[in-house]
Scaffold this active site. Structure first.
Site, PDB file in Angstrom:
ATOM      1  N   HIS A  32      48.426   4.727 -63.348  1.00 18.33           N
ATOM      2  CA  HIS A  32      48.606   3.173 -63.132  1.00 18.33           C
ATOM      3  C   HIS A  32      49.390   2.433 -64.098  1.00 18.33           C
ATOM      4  CE1 HIS A  32      45.211   2.956 -66.583  1.00 18.33           C
ATOM      5  NE2 HIS A  32      45.944   1.871 -66.913  1.00 18.33           N
ATOM      6  N   ASP A  58      44.618   9.754 -62.017  1.00 22.54           N
ATOM      7  CA  ASP A  58      45.339   8.809 -62.973  1.00 22.54           C
ATOM      8  C   ASP A  58      46.197   9.229 -64.156  1.00 22.54           C
ATOM      9  OD1 ASP A  58      46.081   6.243 -63.685  1.00 22.54           O
ATOM     10  OD2 ASP A  58      43.883   5.838 -64.307  1.00 22.54           O
ATOM     11  N   SER A 102      46.085   2.155 -72.240  1.00 18.66           N
ATOM     12  CA  SER A 102      46.110   2.959 -70.976  1.00 18.66           C
ATOM     13  C   SER A 102      47.011   4.023 -71.289  1.00 18.66           C
ATOM     14  CB  SER A 102      46.250   2.269 -69.887  1.00 18.66           C
ATOM     15  OG  SER A 102      45.108   1.744 -69.612  1.00 18.66           O
TER      16      SER A 102
END
Length: 514
Positions: A99, A130, A209
């Site tokens: 992402h 992911d 992230s």
């Protein structure tokens, strides 16, 4: 200090960080610590001086991305800048989250405390898990950068440290926390997959992230999501998922995580177990449904009892025990790579049987997850905009969507394949909107509804829409919508005159993308 071993230990601790000198009359800390290590040898595992500096291999990522507009699919949203993190792995590559780089127009990476930007590209992206691997064309980027090693699945209650570049600052950030829970988690990026995930109270904020979660100088996970409504709860992707992804891409192609194709229910009713002649041993869960995957349909039957998958016995509550954690039995199938055969033990007709099933990624529910990499399909006819029904389109629904129509769209997206698979459409189509023009001035249904039939043709996918309109030889086009079979009609000759005018008015380059 006369103890040479204690003196040596004291020197090591000094290198690791400042320690206050002992006051006169008190024993030297080195002697005390040495005795503690002799009495409690497990304490020797506590990190002291570290040979590695993991932060030097943590990468700051800037992504300039542009997503499609899902209810006007020929358009794109504005370019947005976002930040993320990553870390160097073997082979002069950077690992991060999918992402972080999704819909990227440009990816810029920066080294630890290095002002120079470098251009990166995504080499492999696994949207289901992911994870992504980036490459940098300028190999000088990796000079003096050591790849971080992967560790094991961390234990619950053990400590971890997250490294990354969260929003609100330019410098690297470190947060320490405890592993709170290990279980199958919904992966928010794809929206319709549950894989192994680890919960921690270490802060994981936007920008974290893709950054590594470190324990004993080894990566035990990749930070990837939080959960609104929960305080001090972040999640990271553990190393079994990372290792599976890296093994998958070793052949230069990403296949994805396999899907068993089974819906498994607990089997704890003693009477039912006796009826099936099952032993009273708390093993075995009932197969309640099978997805339309050929290998699964050929191997299993509804009401088979799943006793063991690979090396994992299946408990009566449809779970397996993995590394001391009680988890959903779906986990056992996820260890295999696409195309591999999994040995499975089932209970059928009053006895145990050994079978093997080939596992593959499942794409039948693709539209129930978020879409990436491929631009959305569309077809414009007489100003009517048709596009596939997907989770991305569902997000565009607002108050203008009729409540009954919205309910139909939700049902078609998430539930019909489970409850009524024989009537499910492979690619349901919606009327997304109507581009105002004289030819459709009297059309009352202005969008946000599902298409049932066009000129008598049941619409199963986008290609059916084009075929139904272009194959019509009559003077009028008849469009039927769900849920209440609303009808609209267009005069075909007038539509053919208006199509090019509408495309020009609304700056649409082509009437279709299929």
């Amino acid at each position: 200090m006369n103890d040479p071993e204690a003196s040596q230990f004291w020197q090591v601790k000094q290198k690791a960080g400042p320690i206050l000198d002992p006051s006169p009359g008190f024993p030297h800390p080195a002697a005390v610590l040495k005795k503690l290590f002799l009495v409690f040898p497990l304490l020797a595992c506590v990190p002291g001086a570290r040979a590695a500096d993991p932060e030097r291999s943590v990468i700051q990522i800037f992504t300039f991305s542009q997503q499609p507009v899902w209810d006007a699919p020929w358009r794109f949203d504005s370019v947005r800048r976002s930040g993320g993190s990553g870390f160097v792995i073997k082979g002069k590559r950077i690992m991060t989250n999918a992402h972080v780089v999704s819909w990227a127009r440009q990816v810029i990476v920066r080294r630890f405390q290095d002002p120079r930007p470098y251009v990166a590209e995504a080499e492999f992206v696994g949207h289901d898990c992911d994870l992504a691997v980036l490459t940098v064309a300028d190999e000088h980027f990796f000079d003096k950068l050591e790849p971080l090693e992967l560790g094991e699945l961390p234990k619950v209650r053990s400590s971890v440290v997250t490294y990354g570049y969260p929003a609100g600052g330019e410098e690297i950030s470190y947060t320490r926390g405890v592993v709170s829970r290990i279980e199958l988690q919904p992966y928010a990026h794809i929206g319709n997959r549950r894989l192994l995930g680890v919960q921690t109270d270490a802060a994981i904020n936007p920008g974290n992230s893709g950054g590594p979660v470190i324990q004993e100088d080894k990566v035990v996970g990749v930070a990837f999501q939080g959960l609104s409504g929960l305080e001090n709860a972040g999640f990271f992707i553990p190393t079994p998922i990372i290792a599976h992804f890296l093994k998958d891409v070793a052949n230069k192609h990403y296949d994805g995580f396999p899907h068993a194709g089974l819906r498994v229910m607990p089997l704890q009713n003693p009477a039912f177990r006796q009826f099936l002649k099952l032993p009273d041993d708390d093993l075995g869960a009932r197969i309640d449904g099978i997805l339309p995957i050929p290998s699964a349909e050929e191997t299993f039957k509804v009401d088979d009892v799943l006793l063991q998958v690979g090396s994992f016995p299946v408990a009566s509550d449809a779970t397996v025990l993995y590394e001391g954690n009680r988890l959903s039995a779906a986990l056992a199938f996820q260890f295999a790579q696409a195309g591999e055969k999994m040995p499975v033990k089932i209970w059928r007709d009053g006895k145990a049987q050994d079978v093997a099933v080939e596992v593959q990624p499942y794409g039948g529910d693709r539209l129930a997850g978020y879409q990436y990499d491929a631009l959305p399909k569309y077809f414009v006819y007489g100003g009517l905009v048709f596009t596939p029904l997907s989770l991305d389109y569902i997000r565009t629904l607002g108050r203008e969507a009729p409540e009954t129509a919205a309910a139909e769209l939700y049902y078609e997206t998430f539930y019909r394949k489970q409850e009524d698979p024989k009537t499910a459409r492979p690619e349901p189509v919606v009327l997304a909107s109507v581009l105002a023009d004289a030819v459709n001035a009297n059309v009352e249904i202005r969008g946000r509804v599902m298409v049932d039939k066009i000129n008598g043709v049941r619409i199963e996918r986008m290609e059916d829409v084009v075929r139904a309109f272009e194959g019509n030889k009559g003077g009028f086009d008849l469009i039927e919508y769900l849920p209440h079979h609303g009808l609209e009609s267009l005069e075909r000759a007038e539509v053919l005159k208006a199509n090019s005018r509408i495309l020009k008015t609304y700056s649409i380059a082509s009437d279709r993308r299929l």
